[in-house]
Design a protein around this motif. Sequence first.
Motif, PDB file in Angstrom:
ATOM      1  N   GLY A 278      42.921  39.601  43.429  1.00  0.00           N
ATOM      2  CA  GLY A 278      43.251  39.028  42.332  1.00  0.00           C
ATOM      3  C   GLY A 278      44.118  39.708  41.554  1.00  0.00           C
ATOM      4  N   SER A 279      44.810  39.113  40.657  1.00  0.00           N
ATOM      5  CA  SER A 279      45.639  39.809  39.559  1.00  0.00           C
ATOM      6  C   SER A 279      44.786  40.523  38.530  1.00  0.00           C
ATOM      7  CB  SER A 279      46.283  38.527  38.585  1.00  0.00           C
ATOM      8  OG  SER A 279      47.363  37.970  39.622  1.00  0.00           O
ATOM      9  N   VAL A 280      45.434  41.181  37.880  1.00  0.00           N
ATOM     10  CA  VAL A 280      44.700  42.205  36.836  1.00  0.00           C
ATOM     11  C   VAL A 280      43.870  41.163  35.877  1.00  0.00           C
ATOM     12  CG1 VAL A 280      44.995  43.770  34.989  1.00  0.00           C
ATOM     13  CG2 VAL A 280      46.095  43.958  37.234  1.00  0.00           C
ATOM     14  N   ASP A 281      42.796  41.412  35.412  1.00  0.00           N
ATOM     15  CA  ASP A 281      42.056  40.682  34.485  1.00  0.00           C
ATOM     16  C   ASP A 281      41.627  39.031  34.729  1.00  0.00           C
ATOM     17  OD1 ASP A 281      42.358  42.862  32.653  1.00  0.00           O
ATOM     18  OD2 ASP A 281      44.023  42.191  31.705  1.00  0.00           O
ATOM     19  N   ASP A 282      41.624  38.915  36.203  1.00  0.00           N
ATOM     20  CA  ASP A 282      41.431  37.935  36.521  1.00  0.00           C
ATOM     21  C   ASP A 282      39.799  37.719  36.893  1.00  0.00           C
ATOM     22  OD1 ASP A 282      43.758  36.504  36.436  1.00  0.00           O
ATOM     23  OD2 ASP A 282      44.251  36.182  38.470  1.00  0.00           O
ATOM     24  N   GLY A 283      39.232  38.953  36.755  1.00  0.00           N
ATOM     25  CA  GLY A 283      37.674  39.075  36.971  1.00  0.00           C
ATOM     26  C   GLY A 283      37.177  39.174  38.394  1.00  0.00           C
ATOM     27  N   LYS A 284      37.962  40.045  39.154  1.00  0.00           N
ATOM     28  CA  LYS A 284      37.728  40.088  40.529  1.00  0.00           C
ATOM     29  C   LYS A 284      36.239  41.013  40.657  1.00  0.00           C
ATOM     30  CE  LYS A 284      40.336  42.497  42.885  1.00  0.00           C
ATOM     31  NZ  LYS A 284      39.541  43.685  42.771  1.00  0.00           N
ATOM     32  N   SER A 285      36.304  42.015  39.738  1.00  0.00           N
ATOM     33  CA  SER A 285      35.327  42.959  39.791  1.00  0.00           C
ATOM     34  C   SER A 285      34.078  42.626  39.452  1.00  0.00           C
ATOM     35  CB  SER A 285      35.912  44.562  39.141  1.00  0.00           C
ATOM     36  OG  SER A 285      36.670  45.194  39.902  1.00  0.00           O
ATOM     37  N   THR A 286      34.435  41.742  38.233  1.00  0.00           N
ATOM     38  CA  THR A 286      33.004  40.933  37.458  1.00  0.00           C
ATOM     39  C   THR A 286      32.410  40.048  38.635  1.00  0.00           C
ATOM     40  OG1 THR A 286      34.154  41.258  35.211  1.00  0.00           O
ATOM     41  CG2 THR A 286      32.289  39.615  35.895  1.00  0.00           C
ATOM     42  N   LEU A 287      33.268  39.346  39.285  1.00  0.00           N
ATOM     43  CA  LEU A 287      32.722  38.657  40.405  1.00  0.00           C
ATOM     44  C   LEU A 287      32.202  39.156  41.660  1.00  0.00           C
ATOM     45  CD1 LEU A 287      32.501  35.398  41.462  1.00  0.00           C
ATOM     46  CD2 LEU A 287      34.717  35.942  42.869  1.00  0.00           C
ATOM     47  N   VAL A 288      32.500  40.172  42.251  1.00  0.00           N
ATOM     48  CA  VAL A 288      31.868  41.096  43.074  1.00  0.00           C
ATOM     49  C   VAL A 288      30.630  41.538  42.612  1.00  0.00           C
ATOM     50  CG1 VAL A 288      32.075  42.896  44.479  1.00  0.00           C
ATOM     51  CG2 VAL A 288      34.201  41.518  44.207  1.00  0.00           C
TER      52      VAL A 288
END
Length: 451
Positions: A25-35
């Motif tokens: 995902g793009s930067v700041d799209d919240g990928k790490s938060t989702l994982v």
Amino acid sequence: MTVLLDAPAEKDTHVAGLLRLATAGSVDDGKSTLVGRLLYDTKSVLADQFEAVERTSRDRGLDQADLALLTDGLRSEREQGITIDVAYRYFATPQRRFILADTPGHVQYTRNMVTGASTAELAVILVDARKGLAEQTRRHTAVSALLRVPRVLLAVNKMDLVGFDKDRFHEIEAEFAAYATALGVQHHAALPVSALRGDNVVEPSADLAWYDGPTLLEYLESVPIEAEQRPDGRFPVQYVIRNQATDYRGYAGTVASGHLEVGDPIVVLPSGQRSTIAGIDLLGSPAGRAAAGQAATLLLTDELDVSRGDLIAPADAAPVAVQDVTATVCHLSERPLNVGDRVLLKHTTRTVKAIVKEISAKLDISDPLAAASADPAAGAEADEFDWDDDAPVTHSLHANDIGRVVLRTASPILLEPYASDRETGSFLLIDPASGDTLTAGMSGDPLGVFS
């Protein structure tokens, strides 16, 4: 107390209970938060690990735990708030086990995304509901298509910031469907989530009452896994097992694709010797069949000269050895790849010398392109990839470049088209002096963009 589940004991990439997935995902799209939310809500986090996240979050003045810290493990990742390296996470539910590769979003880390997605059976790509499909979203989808990841899921995140707007979700869903279809992605889907709040990640959300599809976890638990890419077995020999006392001679390795059975006539390549499979040992016990992803030991009816790097295949469906290779490659190293470079080519368990004869083009996947205008229902097609055939005379590939190369190997290799087999169609180029990996390659033209 939450408990971290054990990592899978077997390296079996195709069993029904194991799904390999990559997130991007793009930067700041919240990928790490989702994982992080997925790991936390499935109770796949150690108690002390979560306490450390809570402590760090408080030190930063946050009112709640920043779940992104569960995946951003490098100090530089935490300081910058971005993902840099590929982070592998293992978790499980009663329905399925998972190996998750969390890949970076920055364009300069495209090579890391290639690494993480190369073995994935599913790519989960995030977008911010406020921004829609960004340039990096398209790049990640294109790379997934190029790597022939069987399924791509678009997670439309931060739905809470657009008031859980149904029309906004369907607008993004339709644009993504057109783009993925034009790229040749056969299986794609989209679902709405709010990673920060946990909406539709593991549990359904009342704010998404208009959405009647699965949650993210339900999708991951139920998505079909391709059991085998092909029926014809491919068995690269990794090690020869000898026991003089019992006259045991077995050939150990992992079935790269397809399957092999006791009684199958086989050929050993590149020598061309023929025999029959007399027995198969799996985890020290006799078995009648070995399938893709399983570590096995094969016993043959004849005493043959077989060694590491040889390939065992069905006698009536054997691959053809080649020395001239045209391939699509992603350059991984900071050291450029130049025409004339002498490298080592590693294909399955075989490593041979090779020379870069030609770098004829570079692939441009940075532009938004015209995918959204393609009409899948009408069978419209778009040339989503723009090859820069006017490359400089130096003909070099730099880090993150995707290009078209021609190689000549010192001895024949059993490289097959990547479009038909991801395992036997892929290879690595290695620096013979340092041993560093330079380039990841895919034989042939996976998406038909050379013409």
